[in-house]
Design an enzyme around this catalytic site. Structure first.
Site, PDB file in Angstrom:
ATOM      1  CE  LYS A 201     -38.206  37.903  10.430  1.00  0.00           C
ATOM      2  NZ  LYS A 201     -38.330  38.026   8.967  1.00  0.00           N
ATOM      3  N   GLY A 254     -37.378  27.294  10.350  1.00  0.00           N
ATOM      4  CA  GLY A 254     -36.305  27.837   9.517  1.00  0.00           C
ATOM      5  C   GLY A 254     -35.080  26.965   9.604  1.00  0.00           C
ATOM      6  CB  SER A 255     -31.663  27.519   8.489  1.00  0.00           C
ATOM      7  OG  SER A 255     -31.338  28.706   9.168  1.00  0.00           O
ATOM      8  CB  THR A 256     -30.037  23.646  11.813  1.00  0.00           C
ATOM      9  OG1 THR A 256     -31.010  22.663  11.397  1.00  0.00           O
ATOM     10  CG2 THR A 256     -29.376  23.168  13.083  1.00  0.00           C
ATOM     11  N   GLY A 259     -31.998  28.646  14.126  1.00  0.00           N
ATOM     12  CA  GLY A 259     -32.572  28.061  15.340  1.00  0.00           C
ATOM     13  C   GLY A 259     -31.633  28.224  16.527  1.00  0.00           C
ATOM     14  CD  GLU A 276     -41.583  21.981  14.109  1.00  0.00           C
ATOM     15  OE1 GLU A 276     -41.135  21.028  13.457  1.00  0.00           O
ATOM     16  OE2 GLU A 276     -42.149  21.834  15.208  1.00  0.00           O
ATOM     17  CB  CYS A 310     -38.542  21.475   6.202  1.00  0.00           C
ATOM     18  SG  CYS A 310     -40.256  21.072   6.500  1.00  0.00           S
ATOM     19  CD  GLU A 407     -32.493  21.933   4.916  1.00  0.00           C
ATOM     20  OE1 GLU A 407     -32.022  22.862   5.579  1.00  0.00           O
ATOM     21  OE2 GLU A 407     -33.660  21.535   5.040  1.00  0.00           O
TER      22      GLU A 407
HETATM   23  P1  NAD Z   1     -33.796  31.085   7.883  1.00  0.00           P
HETATM   24  O1  NAD Z   1     -33.458  30.394   9.136  1.00  0.00           O
HETATM   25  O2  NAD Z   1     -32.743  31.848   7.201  1.00  0.00           O
HETATM   26  O3  NAD Z   1     -34.986  32.122   8.093  1.00  0.00           O
HETATM   27  C1  NAD Z   1     -36.214  31.749   8.662  1.00  0.00           C
HETATM   28  C2  NAD Z   1     -36.816  32.964   9.340  1.00  0.00           C
HETATM   29  O4  NAD Z   1     -35.969  33.356  10.407  1.00  0.00           O
HETATM   30  C3  NAD Z   1     -36.962  34.172   8.426  1.00  0.00           C
HETATM   31  O5  NAD Z   1     -38.152  34.860   8.757  1.00  0.00           O
HETATM   32  C4  NAD Z   1     -35.759  35.006   8.806  1.00  0.00           C
HETATM   33  O6  NAD Z   1     -35.921  36.393   8.552  1.00  0.00           O
HETATM   34  C5  NAD Z   1     -35.645  34.734  10.292  1.00  0.00           C
HETATM   35  N1  NAD Z   1     -34.324  34.951  10.864  1.00  0.00           N
HETATM   36  C6  NAD Z   1     -33.114  34.878  10.245  1.00  0.00           C
HETATM   37  N2  NAD Z   1     -32.133  35.153  11.122  1.00  0.00           N
HETATM   38  C7  NAD Z   1     -32.727  35.389  12.321  1.00  0.00           C
HETATM   39  C8  NAD Z   1     -32.234  35.684  13.626  1.00  0.00           C
HETATM   40  N3  NAD Z   1     -30.944  35.817  13.878  1.00  0.00           N
HETATM   41  N4  NAD Z   1     -33.136  35.820  14.621  1.00  0.00           N
HETATM   42  C9  NAD Z   1     -34.452  35.675  14.401  1.00  0.00           C
HETATM   43  N5  NAD Z   1     -34.970  35.406  13.190  1.00  0.00           N
HETATM   44  C10 NAD Z   1     -34.121  35.251  12.163  1.00  0.00           C
HETATM   45  O7  NAD Z   1     -34.423  29.957   7.001  1.00  0.00           O
HETATM   46  P2  NAD Z   1     -34.869  30.101   5.499  1.00  0.00           P
HETATM   47  O8  NAD Z   1     -33.629  30.094   4.691  1.00  0.00           O
HETATM   48  O9  NAD Z   1     -35.830  31.202   5.360  1.00  0.00           O
HETATM   49  O10 NAD Z   1     -35.696  28.738   5.293  1.00  0.00           O
HETATM   50  C11 NAD Z   1     -35.099  27.566   4.949  1.00  0.00           C
HETATM   51  C12 NAD Z   1     -34.870  26.679   6.141  1.00  0.00           C
HETATM   52  O11 NAD Z   1     -36.100  26.439   6.828  1.00  0.00           O
HETATM   53  C13 NAD Z   1     -34.383  25.318   5.736  1.00  0.00           C
HETATM   54  O12 NAD Z   1     -33.315  24.929   6.552  1.00  0.00           O
HETATM   55  C14 NAD Z   1     -35.584  24.413   5.962  1.00  0.00           C
HETATM   56  O13 NAD Z   1     -35.301  23.086   6.192  1.00  0.00           O
HETATM   57  C15 NAD Z   1     -36.226  25.054   7.117  1.00  0.00           C
HETATM   58  N6  NAD Z   1     -37.652  24.675   7.195  1.00  0.00           N
HETATM   59  C16 NAD Z   1     -38.032  23.815   8.198  1.00  0.00           C
HETATM   60  C17 NAD Z   1     -39.349  23.394   8.291  1.00  0.00           C
HETATM   61  C18 NAD Z   1     -39.790  22.437   9.378  1.00  0.00           C
HETATM   62  O14 NAD Z   1     -40.978  22.318   9.612  1.00  0.00           O
HETATM   63  N7  NAD Z   1     -38.884  21.758  10.037  1.00  0.00           N
HETATM   64  C19 NAD Z   1     -40.292  23.872   7.381  1.00  0.00           C
HETATM   65  C20 NAD Z   1     -39.869  24.739   6.371  1.00  0.00           C
HETATM   66  C21 NAD Z   1     -38.538  25.145   6.309  1.00  0.00           C
END
Ligand code: NAD
Length: 503
Positions: A201, A254-256, A259, A276, A310, A407
């Site tokens: 996804k 994605g975001s904490t 997560g 991650e 990130c 962040e």
């Molecule tokens: P996000 O957490 O909002 O979304 C990431 C993904 O998760 C998207 O595909 C989103 O549709 C999905 N998602 C959102 N809510 C969900 C839920 N309840 N259940 C399942 N999936 C869900 O993050 P973002 O705003 O897209 O990306 C930015 C964040 O990603 C930042 O915090 C950044 O630090 C982090 N990031 C981390 C790394 C790493 O390797 N540690 C790499 C890149 C980005």
């Protein structure tokens, strides 16, 4: 007023193709490209202009269920395929991607906003490298032989044991919008090498390169159902995947906050989960640093990809002896960056991914100003869609300020002065995050010592954000657990099975 560089006119071939064919609007489930069962779609927008590029399916639980069933059906044959055959397919995927680097880089720029050079020279080649690296690793997945010391050895018999490495099963890969294709490859390549099948996804703002990747992987010979792609929103498609009882593992970037939601959702069938997550990575500049290297390096650590990285080096700690010089140099670096549409070859920094993200970043800058910090450069939103944020350098901060702790995920650097090495290590570690850090010094001794003392998944010395398929990347503390890339990532997708025999 900063003048933004425009996209070249006439539009490039890829831009014309994307705009002319209002996109198939289809996602990959099993062998078929399908619409969402609900018929709903989501517009995909060029963040630099606000123009609608395409419409992607707005999947929900019904579509997710179909994709998981397709991945489950494909699993036994893929898992049983001899490693050399899986490796050959992954190597072909790398070749096909490599032949489409220019196209994929342009598509990523249109969809995400990043300058063309970022995709062309860093991220798409990085995705190719992931498939090559794990094509190699697929050939050397090995268990161990063990002679156990059990006390109940039957007389005249031998107790011999061994371990097998087996694929975890159906993997849900959920990825963010900042570096869509390479982060996707960082999940798909090790999962497929291990013998797992995948439901991917991508982020709702940036799904176009994932869909094109799907087409190219099928073209490279990936069997039906081994990769399925559901596009859609996090709260619907993402949440349905994380909760699905027939998904064995979630590999999330994605975001904490998300997560945590994924961990909760995965409890039902005790999915394996790797996370991650976010970061607030410190950059420490020692008085003996080579400033010719450090100044552009520290600026690049935060402004590359508009800070939507990130591991972005968002907190700089500079020794008092060189503080004024370094601060002045960083402001000059920020002010020299040329902003514009990513397809313009002169552009060094593009827009942020969406107006929503730009608003959030600008809000954090305003908050810092209101709290008494000094915004020394940038800080303004620009552009027809309000998606550009100028490269911003902030000083005179207090460690308790939101801008130092949260962040931002945008082009915003806070610079702080230090005098004592122990104190700077404590300040650098005073964060809930622990994704990455960098140290700029010519002293081998400081480099070694600080790399051990910093709480981070990766510590770079005299560089920042240097990635390679062979280098594990991931976090400690609230930055998550599990690793992408390297041998460590393969472990995410394999179980140990013990066989113990009396013979
Ligand atoms: P996000 O957490 O909002 O979304 C990431 C993904 O998760 C998207 O595909 C989103 O549709 C999905 N998602 C959102 N809510 C969900 C839920 N309840 N259940 C399942 N999936 C869900 O993050 P973002 O705003 O897209 O990306 C930015 C964040 O990603 C930042 O915090 C950044 O630090 C982090 N990031 C981390 C790394 C790493 O390797 N540690 C790499 C890149 C980005």
């Amino acid at each position: 007023m900063v003048e933004l560089l425009q996209a070249p006119a006439p539009a490039t071939e890829v831009a014309r193709a994307v705009l002319a064919a209002p996109f198939a609007g289809a996602m990959l489930i099993g062998r078929r490209w399908v619409q969402a069962a609900s018929g709903r779609s989501i517009p995909s927008i060029d963040p630099a202009t606000g123009q609608v590029l395409a419409h992607i399916p707005d999947a929900d639980g019904v579509d997710v269920d179909a994709a998981v069933r397709a991945a489950r059906a494909a699993f036994p044959a893929w898992a049983d395929m001899v490693p050399a055959q899986r490796a050959a397919i992954l190597w072909r995927v790398a070749d096909v991607l490599e032949a489409h680097i220019d196209e994929l880089a342009e598509l990523e720029t249109l969809d995400q906003g990043k300058p063309l050079y970022v995709g062309r020279w860093a991220e798409i080649p990085g995705a190719v490298a992931q498939f090559r690296y794990y094509a190699g690793q697929a050939l050397s997945i090995e268990g161990r032989t063990i002679s156990p010391s059990v006390t109940y050895q039957p007389a005249g018999k031998l107790v011999q044991a061994w371990t097998l490495r087996e694929p975890v099963g159906v993997v849900a890969a959920i990825v963010p919008w900042n570096s869509p294709l390479v982060l996707t490859a960082m999940k798909l390549a090790p999962a497929l090498a291990a013998g797992c099948t995948v439901v991917l996804k991508p982020a709702e703002d940036t799904s176009l390169t994932a869909l094109r990747l799907g087409e190219l992987m099928v073209e490279a010979g990936l069997p039906d159902g081994v990769l399925n792609i559901v596009t859609g929103r996090g709260a619907t498609a993402g949440a349905a995947l994380a909760a699905h009882p027939d998904v064995d593992k979630v590999a999330f970037t994605g975001s904490t906050a998300t997560g945590r939601a994924i961990l909760d959702a995965s409890k039902g069938n005790l999915k394996r989960v790797t996370l991650e997550l976010g970061g607030k990575s410190p950059v420490i500049v020692l008085p003996d640093a080579d400033l010719d290297l450090a100044l552009p390096g520290v600026a690049n650590a935060i402004f590359f990809n508009g800070g939507q990285v990130c591991v972005a080096g968002s907190r700089a700690y500079v020794h008092a002896d060189i503080y004024d010089r370094v601060l002045e140099g960083l402001v000059a670096q920020a002010q020299a960056l040329r902003l514009g549409h990513g397809l313009n070859p002169e552009t060094q920094m593009g827009p942020l991914v969406s107006a929503r993200q730009a608003e959030r970043v600008a809000g954090l800058i305003d908050g810092a100003r209101a709290a008494g910090a000094a915004v020394l450069s940038g800080g303004q939103r620009l552009g027809p869609a309000g998606t550009f944020v100028e490269p911003t350098v902030i000083a005179k901060v207090d460690p308790a300020m939101e801008i130092v702790r949260e962040e931002v995920f945008g082009p915003v650097l806070v610079v702080q002065r230090y005098t004592d090495l122990d104190a700077v290590v404590a300040a650098a570690n005073d964060s809930v995050y622990g994704l990455a850090a960098s140290v700029w010094t010519q002293s081998l001794s400081h480099a070694h010592r600080l790399s051990r003392r910093l709480q981070a998944g990766t510590v770079w010395i005299n560089t920042h954000s240097m990635y390679d398929a062979s280098l594990p990347i991931g976090g400690v503390k609230h930055s998550g657990y599990g690793r992408d890339s390297g041998l460590a990532a393969l472990d995410n997708y394999l179980e140990w099975k013990t066989v113990c025999a009396v013979v």
